[in-house]
Design an enzyme around this catalytic site. Sequence first.
Site, short mmCIF file in Angstrom:
data_model
loop_
_atom_site.label_atom_id
_atom_site.label_comp_id
_atom_site.label_asym_id
_atom_site.label_seq_id
_atom_site.Cartn_x
_atom_site.Cartn_y
_atom_site.Cartn_z
N LYS A 190 0.86 -1.18 0.00
CA LYS A 190 0.00 0.00 0.00
C LYS A 190 0.90 1.23 0.00
O LYS A 190 0.80 2.14 0.84
CB LYS A 190 -0.93 -0.02 1.22
CG LYS A 190 -2.09 0.98 1.14
CD LYS A 190 -3.03 0.73 -0.03
CE LYS A 190 -4.21 1.70 0.02
NZ LYS A 190 -5.01 1.67 -1.23
N ASP A 222 -5.56 -3.27 -2.30
CA ASP A 222 -6.97 -3.22 -2.65
C ASP A 222 -7.20 -3.75 -4.06
O ASP A 222 -8.17 -4.48 -4.32
CB ASP A 222 -7.55 -1.80 -2.49
CG ASP A 222 -6.62 -0.72 -3.01
OD1 ASP A 222 -5.46 -1.01 -3.38
OD2 ASP A 222 -7.05 0.45 -3.04
#
Length: 356
Positions: A190, A222
């Site tokens: 991330k 994600d």
Amino acid sequence: MKIAILPGDGIGPEIIAQAVKVLNVLGEQFELESAPVGGAGYAAHGHPLPEGTLALAKAADAVLFGAVGDYQYDTLERALRPEQAILGLRKNLGLFANLRPAILYPQLANASTLKPEVVSGLDILIIRELTGDIYFGQPRGVRECPDGAFKGQREGYDTMRYAEGEIRRIAHVAFQAAQKRDKRLTSVDKANVLETFQFWRDIVTDVHKEYPDVALEHMYVDNAAMQLVRAPKKFDVLVTGNMFGDILSDQASMLTGSIGMLPSASLDANNKGLYEPSHGSAPDIAGKGIANPLATILSAAMMLRYSLNRAEQADRIENAVKHVLSQGLRTADIYEAGTTKVGTEQMGDAVVKALV
């Protein structure tokens, strides 16, 4: 070859018993020794990871682990809860690399919640860093909020952190695994939000220089979660941190039809490891004889392959599982019309029969 058998809680003893039956018919000279862990450890010795259990795990060549956790222990202080046993074993044994294969057996293509054409032929490996990240980072706790809109209120806090050496060693494990497969590695992070994972990306990129034959792709977590259900076969090997790996590996397990089919290995720098099914203790079905033991049996196969240098025996177990599935035998979690529903012990017996 000394194997520490740690059945644990819930369905742990039931599924471990089936894996032990399989090990006992291989014709090897195993020394198997059992000890309580998790809630069973607390009940017997007042701690989820009793000193004797930890000493056995350290002395053994490998550890075969069931599962820990039971509702009756949820009110204990955190340090005494059953789940602390597995965290303690990982830390004390230096088990920093968690390998979780997600393989869809052709016989189970219809058991997946995704369309067969999306998951048929799935064979991916998730490598999760296991001893760092926010799970172990300090400081942590509950305090008075020192700033911001909620200053003065109580807040809980944890610390996400990774040292360069931690990232380098898991990256090497991942690149080497990719070399033995399709030579493709996806590093999941991330980096667009977290400094910790921008650092992760930088270090993985640097380690890549030593493995020019492996194609490296970086992907935000994600997006990785989305792609795992959109086009999972695009992946070969994934490597990521402790928290992201925990979530993604459980997500990947459902691509295979049931988390009851997924083994795992947690290894140290010398390939000594702890082997366990990816599922939990499932106390709601404990004692009913319906739990799927195949993930535990396949974990025993991984143990033979990675820690005990018995690859041929690992192949025998894996082929026996395929044979049993081809016969149409299914536990409740993978049952579908036209197959034969069996219990935990019946499934274990079928694998044993396929071996002898």
